[in-house]
Design a protein around this motif. Structure first.
Motif, mmCIF file in Angstrom:
data_model
loop_
_atom_site.group_PDB
_atom_site.id
_atom_site.type_symbol
_atom_site.label_atom_id
_atom_site.label_comp_id
_atom_site.label_asym_id
_atom_site.label_seq_id
_atom_site.Cartn_x
_atom_site.Cartn_y
_atom_site.Cartn_z
ATOM 1 N N SER A 69 48.964 37.864 36.124
ATOM 2 C CA SER A 69 48.903 39.242 35.636
ATOM 3 C C SER A 69 50.305 39.791 35.383
ATOM 4 O O SER A 69 50.539 40.469 34.375
ATOM 5 N N ALA A 70 51.223 39.503 36.294
ATOM 6 C CA ALA A 70 52.595 39.984 36.123
ATOM 7 C C ALA A 70 53.245 39.351 34.895
ATOM 8 O O ALA A 70 53.962 40.035 34.140
ATOM 9 N N ALA A 71 53.011 38.056 34.675
ATOM 10 C CA ALA A 71 53.602 37.385 33.515
ATOM 11 C C ALA A 71 53.072 37.975 32.214
ATOM 12 O O ALA A 71 53.836 38.235 31.274
ATOM 13 N N VAL A 72 51.761 38.181 32.151
ATOM 14 C CA VAL A 72 51.171 38.769 30.944
ATOM 15 C C VAL A 72 51.691 40.192 30.733
ATOM 16 O O VAL A 72 52.012 40.596 29.606
ATOM 17 N N LEU A 213 40.917 33.214 28.030
ATOM 18 C CA LEU A 213 41.295 32.300 29.105
ATOM 19 C C LEU A 213 40.057 31.609 29.646
ATOM 20 O O LEU A 213 39.054 32.269 29.938
ATOM 21 N N SER A 214 40.130 30.298 29.788
ATOM 22 C CA SER A 214 38.989 29.537 30.284
ATOM 23 C C SER A 214 39.285 28.810 31.590
ATOM 24 O O SER A 214 38.362 28.496 32.340
ATOM 25 N N ASP A 215 40.541 28.514 31.866
ATOM 26 C CA ASP A 215 40.902 27.842 33.118
ATOM 27 C C ASP A 215 41.024 28.859 34.241
ATOM 28 O O ASP A 215 41.682 29.897 34.092
ATOM 29 N N GLY A 216 40.392 28.544 35.376
ATOM 30 C CA GLY A 216 40.417 29.471 36.501
ATOM 31 C C GLY A 216 41.803 29.743 37.036
ATOM 32 O O GLY A 216 42.085 30.847 37.513
ATOM 33 N N ASP A 217 42.707 28.749 36.966
ATOM 34 C CA ASP A 217 44.052 28.964 37.495
ATOM 35 C C ASP A 217 44.925 29.798 36.564
ATOM 36 O O ASP A 217 46.079 30.095 36.908
ATOM 37 N N LYS A 218 44.396 30.193 35.393
ATOM 38 C CA LYS A 218 45.127 31.057 34.477
ATOM 39 C C LYS A 218 44.545 32.467 34.424
ATOM 40 O O LYS A 218 45.041 33.303 33.672
ATOM 41 N N PHE A 219 43.504 32.727 35.210
ATOM 42 C CA PHE A 219 42.886 34.050 35.217
ATOM 43 C C PHE A 219 43.884 35.101 35.676
ATOM 44 O O PHE A 219 44.722 34.851 36.546
ATOM 45 N N THR A 220 43.758 36.284 35.090
ATOM 46 C CA THR A 220 44.490 37.438 35.607
ATOM 47 C C THR A 220 43.684 38.064 36.736
ATOM 48 O O THR A 220 42.522 37.703 36.962
ATOM 49 N N LEU A 221 44.279 39.003 37.437
ATOM 50 C CA LEU A 221 43.626 39.565 38.619
ATOM 51 C C LEU A 221 42.291 40.248 38.296
ATOM 52 O O LEU A 221 41.313 40.026 39.019
ATOM 53 N N PRO A 222 42.180 41.094 37.248
ATOM 54 C CA PRO A 222 40.868 41.703 36.970
ATOM 55 C C PRO A 222 39.785 40.681 36.683
ATOM 56 O O PRO A 222 38.634 40.837 37.119
ATOM 57 N N THR A 223 40.110 39.611 35.960
ATOM 58 C CA THR A 223 39.118 38.579 35.667
ATOM 59 C C THR A 223 38.706 37.843 36.930
ATOM 60 O O THR A 223 37.521 37.543 37.134
ATOM 61 N N ALA A 224 39.669 37.550 37.793
ATOM 62 C CA ALA A 224 39.364 36.871 39.047
ATOM 63 C C ALA A 224 38.491 37.745 39.942
ATOM 64 O O ALA A 224 37.560 37.251 40.595
#
Length: 274
Positions: A69-72, A213-224
């Motif tokens: 999330s911070a990177a985005v 985003l489809s990979d779980g390790d790339k999810f942002t915080l709201p999606t997670a």
């Protein structure tokens, strides 16, 4: 007369206090609920941090989602400021064919519901090799922020007297030097406003990360947080979800409090004139 003034003052204070309580109460209730209840204390009662522990251990880990999330958010803020400052400077200070049409066409994007263009953007990012990537998501979010950002920066530059530009040009400065040395310090409140809006929008964005985003390790915080489930039947873990809301709100609150002075100046010093 004094009595009327006192009554008005008391009414203003009462109204302000009521509105403050109205806005703060949901966050306070969420923070309290995140540390109380059987799941937060392991059934022992009182106050506990079990909800936060499950949040930290969920999926790829809370740290991964916060970094994403911070990177985005950083890429979105940087891209929005870079494009809007240059474009706002050009639209406010230079005369060229199609200037007004270009400005109105950019503002027209605000009238298009952005979920309707997510699928074409998904196809476009696929052709560019940017699907399922944080930079690709940041590019999409920059595009969503540009109409408001361009409007703010154009009017911020127009609020600065042109005599400053002319004096710098007479001293031998070029257009970019005028922008960097003379105009940017004068439009800092507008830039802070644009950057703050871009950060809040990207940090809290849910639909775009869910699509791109489809990979779980790339999810942002709201999606997670939206995907947070527990148990065999996939029940929503409301305790951990409330803890996640608190964690998600803290950076926004801190950033807003730190930049509040510049943010208010961005609106009150003529940034929206025109």
């Amino acid at each position: 007369m004094r009595l009327v003034i006192r009554i008005r003052h008391a009414a203003h204070l009462t109204t302000g206090l009521a509105l403050a309580i109205l806005f703060v109460f949901p966050l306070v209730w969420t923070a309290w609920s995140s540390v109380t209840g059987p799941r937060a204390t392991g059934g022992s009662g009182g106050v506990g941090g079990e909800n936060y522990q499950r949040l930290f251990d969920y999926g790829a880990g809370l740290g991964t989602y916060l970094v994403n999330s911070a990177a985005v958010a950083v890429m979105t803020v940087a891209g929005t400021l870079f494009v809007s400052v240059l474009a706002g400077y050009a639209l406010a200070r230079f005369r060229f064919p199609g200037r007004t049409v270009l400005f109105l066409a950019t503002l027209a994007i605000m009238m298009v519901p952005y979920p309707t263009i997510l699928i074409p953007l998904y196809v476009l990012l696929g052709s560019l090799g940017l699907q399922n990537s944080l930079p690709g998501l940041a590019i999409v979010l920059v595009m969503f922020q540009l109409p408001f950002a361009l409007f703010m920066m154009r009017n911020s530059f127009e609020a600065v007297p042109r005599e400053l530009d002319e004096a710098a040009l007479v001293d031998g400065c070029g257009p970019l030097r005028v922008l960097w040395s003379v105009l940017l310090p004068a439009v800092v409140p507008g830039m802070v406003t644009v950057g703050l809006f871009a950060f809040l929008a990207s940090w809290n964005e849910f639909i775009a990360p869910l699509i791109f985003l489809s990979d779980g390790d790339k999810f942002t915080l709201p999606t997670a947080l939206a995907a947070m489930r527990s148990g065999n039947f996939g029940a929503i873990d409301y305790g951990a979800l409330q803890a996640g809301i608190v964690v998600s709100a803290i950076p926004c609150m801190i950033l807003f409090m730190l930049l509040q002075r510049h943010y208010v100046r961005g609106f009150s010093s003529g940034a929206l004139k025109g």
